[in-house]
Design a protein around this motif. Structure first.
Motif, PDB file in Angstrom:
ATOM      1  N   THR A 126       0.814  -1.214   0.000  1.00 45.30           N
ATOM      2  CA  THR A 126       0.000   0.000   0.000  1.00 45.30           C
ATOM      3  C   THR A 126       0.849   1.267   0.000  1.00 45.30           C
ATOM      4  O   THR A 126       0.440   2.278  -0.535  1.00 45.30           O
ATOM      5  CB  THR A 126      -0.946   0.045   1.219  1.00 45.30           C
ATOM      6  OG1 THR A 126      -0.178  -0.072   2.412  1.00 45.30           O
ATOM      7  CG2 THR A 126      -1.973  -1.070   1.161  1.00 45.30           C
ATOM      8  N   ASP A 127       2.005   1.220   0.584  1.00 50.03           N
ATOM      9  CA  ASP A 127       2.878   2.378   0.712  1.00 50.03           C
ATOM     10  C   ASP A 127       3.665   2.587  -0.584  1.00 50.03           C
ATOM     11  O   ASP A 127       4.344   1.668  -1.052  1.00 50.03           O
ATOM     12  CB  ASP A 127       3.829   2.130   1.885  1.00 50.03           C
ATOM     13  CG  ASP A 127       4.777   3.274   2.165  1.00 50.03           C
ATOM     14  OD1 ASP A 127       4.852   4.219   1.355  1.00 50.03           O
ATOM     15  OD2 ASP A 127       5.433   3.219   3.208  1.00 50.03           O
ATOM     16  N   PRO A 128       3.596   3.791  -1.189  1.00 54.28           N
ATOM     17  CA  PRO A 128       4.341   4.031  -2.427  1.00 54.28           C
ATOM     18  C   PRO A 128       5.842   3.751  -2.294  1.00 54.28           C
ATOM     19  O   PRO A 128       6.472   3.277  -3.244  1.00 54.28           O
ATOM     20  CB  PRO A 128       4.092   5.508  -2.720  1.00 54.28           C
ATOM     21  CG  PRO A 128       2.799   5.811  -2.056  1.00 54.28           C
ATOM     22  CD  PRO A 128       2.769   4.942  -0.825  1.00 54.28           C
ATOM     23  N   TYR A 129       6.409   4.011  -1.127  1.00 54.71           N
ATOM     24  CA  TYR A 129       7.833   3.734  -0.909  1.00 54.71           C
ATOM     25  C   TYR A 129       8.109   2.230  -1.041  1.00 54.71           C
ATOM     26  O   TYR A 129       9.091   1.817  -1.657  1.00 54.71           O
ATOM     27  CB  TYR A 129       8.246   4.247   0.467  1.00 54.71           C
ATOM     28  CG  TYR A 129       9.690   3.949   0.813  1.00 54.71           C
ATOM     29  CD1 TYR A 129      10.719   4.738   0.302  1.00 54.71           C
ATOM     30  CD2 TYR A 129      10.020   2.888   1.639  1.00 54.71           C
ATOM     31  CE1 TYR A 129      12.050   4.461   0.609  1.00 54.71           C
ATOM     32  CE2 TYR A 129      11.342   2.616   1.953  1.00 54.71           C
ATOM     33  CZ  TYR A 129      12.345   3.396   1.439  1.00 54.71           C
ATOM     34  OH  TYR A 129      13.651   3.123   1.737  1.00 54.71           O
ATOM     35  N   VAL A 130       7.228   1.420  -0.484  1.00 56.49           N
ATOM     36  CA  VAL A 130       7.380  -0.037  -0.564  1.00 56.49           C
ATOM     37  C   VAL A 130       7.205  -0.490  -2.018  1.00 56.49           C
ATOM     38  O   VAL A 130       7.957  -1.329  -2.512  1.00 56.49           O
ATOM     39  CB  VAL A 130       6.390  -0.751   0.380  1.00 56.49           C
ATOM     40  CG1 VAL A 130       6.451  -2.258   0.196  1.00 56.49           C
ATOM     41  CG2 VAL A 130       6.673  -0.373   1.827  1.00 56.49           C
ATOM     42  N   TYR A 131       6.217   0.071  -2.707  1.00 54.70           N
ATOM     43  CA  TYR A 131       6.035  -0.243  -4.126  1.00 54.70           C
ATOM     44  C   TYR A 131       7.288   0.107  -4.929  1.00 54.70           C
ATOM     45  O   TYR A 131       7.724  -0.661  -5.781  1.00 54.70           O
ATOM     46  CB  TYR A 131       4.851   0.542  -4.717  1.00 54.70           C
ATOM     47  CG  TYR A 131       3.537  -0.168  -4.672  1.00 54.70           C
ATOM     48  CD1 TYR A 131       3.314  -1.335  -5.394  1.00 54.70           C
ATOM     49  CD2 TYR A 131       2.477   0.345  -3.941  1.00 54.70           C
ATOM     50  CE1 TYR A 131       2.095  -1.974  -5.373  1.00 54.70           C
ATOM     51  CE2 TYR A 131       1.251  -0.286  -3.915  1.00 54.70           C
ATOM     52  CZ  TYR A 131       1.059  -1.445  -4.629  1.00 54.70           C
ATOM     53  OH  TYR A 131      -0.147  -2.071  -4.615  1.00 54.70           O
ATOM     54  N   LYS A 132       7.856   1.276  -4.664  1.00 58.13           N
ATOM     55  CA  LYS A 132       9.037   1.709  -5.425  1.00 58.13           C
ATOM     56  C   LYS A 132      10.200   0.756  -5.221  1.00 58.13           C
ATOM     57  O   LYS A 132      10.885   0.370  -6.177  1.00 58.13           O
ATOM     58  CB  LYS A 132       9.436   3.140  -5.016  1.00 58.13           C
ATOM     59  CG  LYS A 132      10.640   3.698  -5.773  1.00 58.13           C
ATOM     60  CD  LYS A 132      10.344   3.945  -7.230  1.00 58.13           C
ATOM     61  CE  LYS A 132      11.376   4.801  -7.935  1.00 58.13           C
ATOM     62  NZ  LYS A 132      12.644   4.203  -8.171  1.00 58.13           N
ATOM     63  N   ASN A 133      10.429   0.357  -3.979  1.00 55.94           N
ATOM     64  CA  ASN A 133      11.508  -0.594  -3.713  1.00 55.94           C
ATOM     65  C   ASN A 133      11.260  -1.927  -4.408  1.00 55.94           C
ATOM     66  O   ASN A 133      12.178  -2.511  -4.984  1.00 55.94           O
ATOM     67  CB  ASN A 133      11.685  -0.801  -2.205  1.00 55.94           C
ATOM     68  CG  ASN A 133      12.361   0.378  -1.549  1.00 55.94           C
ATOM     69  OD1 ASN A 133      13.106   1.104  -2.179  1.00 55.94           O
ATOM     70  ND2 ASN A 133      12.088   0.581  -0.274  1.00 55.94           N
ATOM     71  N   ALA A 134      10.028  -2.397  -4.361  1.00 60.38           N
ATOM     72  CA  ALA A 134       9.692  -3.661  -5.020  1.00 60.38           C
ATOM     73  C   ALA A 134       9.860  -3.529  -6.534  1.00 60.38           C
ATOM     74  O   ALA A 134      10.407  -4.423  -7.190  1.00 60.38           O
ATOM     75  CB  ALA A 134       8.271  -4.080  -4.667  1.00 60.38           C
ATOM     76  N   CYS A 135       9.420  -2.416  -7.082  1.00 59.43           N
ATOM     77  CA  CYS A 135       9.570  -2.180  -8.523  1.00 59.43           C
ATOM     78  C   CYS A 135      11.042  -2.145  -8.922  1.00 59.43           C
ATOM     79  O   CYS A 135      11.436  -2.739  -9.935  1.00 59.43           O
ATOM     80  CB  CYS A 135       8.894  -0.874  -8.925  1.00 59.43           C
ATOM     81  SG  CYS A 135       7.096  -0.927  -8.955  1.00 59.43           S
ATOM     82  N   ASP A 136      11.837  -1.454  -8.139  1.00 60.81           N
ATOM     83  CA  ASP A 136      13.258  -1.359  -8.468  1.00 60.81           C
ATOM     84  C   ASP A 136      13.943  -2.727  -8.421  1.00 60.81           C
ATOM     85  O   ASP A 136      14.793  -3.022  -9.252  1.00 60.81           O
ATOM     86  CB  ASP A 136      13.961  -0.376  -7.540  1.00 60.81           C
ATOM     87  CG  ASP A 136      13.693   1.075  -7.928  1.00 60.81           C
ATOM     88  OD1 ASP A 136      13.317   1.331  -9.095  1.00 60.81           O
ATOM     89  OD2 ASP A 136      13.862   1.950  -7.066  1.00 60.81           O
ATOM     90  N   ARG A 137      13.558  -3.561  -7.478  1.00 56.61           N
ATOM     91  CA  ARG A 137      14.139  -4.906  -7.414  1.00 56.61           C
ATOM     92  C   ARG A 137      13.732  -5.739  -8.627  1.00 56.61           C
ATOM     93  O   ARG A 137      14.567  -6.412  -9.239  1.00 56.61           O
ATOM     94  CB  ARG A 137      13.730  -5.615  -6.121  1.00 56.61           C
ATOM     95  CG  ARG A 137      14.577  -5.177  -4.949  1.00 56.61           C
ATOM     96  CD  ARG A 137      14.315  -6.043  -3.723  1.00 56.61           C
ATOM     97  NE  ARG A 137      13.956  -5.129  -2.650  1.00 56.61           N
ATOM     98  CZ  ARG A 137      12.760  -5.017  -2.092  1.00 56.61           C
ATOM     99  NH1 ARG A 137      11.786  -5.816  -2.447  1.00 56.61           N
ATOM    100  NH2 ARG A 137      12.538  -4.139  -1.156  1.00 56.61           N
ATOM    101  N   LEU A 138      12.459  -5.679  -8.975  1.00 55.88           N
ATOM    102  CA  LEU A 138      11.995  -6.414 -10.162  1.00 55.88           C
ATOM    103  C   LEU A 138      12.667  -5.881 -11.420  1.00 55.88           C
ATOM    104  O   LEU A 138      13.108  -6.651 -12.278  1.00 55.88           O
ATOM    105  CB  LEU A 138      10.471  -6.289 -10.293  1.00 55.88           C
ATOM    106  CG  LEU A 138       9.644  -7.039  -9.277  1.00 55.88           C
ATOM    107  CD1 LEU A 138       8.180  -6.613  -9.382  1.00 55.88           C
ATOM    108  CD2 LEU A 138       9.781  -8.540  -9.467  1.00 55.88           C
TER     109      LEU A 138
END
Length: 66
Positions: free
Chosen positions: A3-15
């Motif tokens: 839900t947190d954009p920061y968490v999404y960004k980290n997950a996106c960057d890893r992928l």
């Protein structure tokens, strides 16, 4: 569920690093993408981080994104 954009960004960057490599991640974020109606993923992420995450996860995990 993310839900947190920061968490999404980290997950996106890893992928993204796994998909295109660390040297190409910045270019990917800042290049027009047909999946996002030729908008950059960076701009789309600002209003809909889940859309960008789902796209990357789809490619990383084999469904091809949506």
């Amino acid at each position: 569920m993310l839900t947190d954009p920061y968490v999404y960004k980290n997950a996106c960057d890893r992928l993204l690093t796994a998909l295109v490599g660390s040297k190409m991640t910045n270019q990917w974020w800042n290049s027009p993408n047909k999946a996002f109606d030729d908008e950059t993923p960076k701009v789309v992420f600002e209003t809909d981080p889940k859309k960008v995450y789902d796209y990357l996860a789809g490619h990383a995990y084999g469904s091809g994104g949506s």
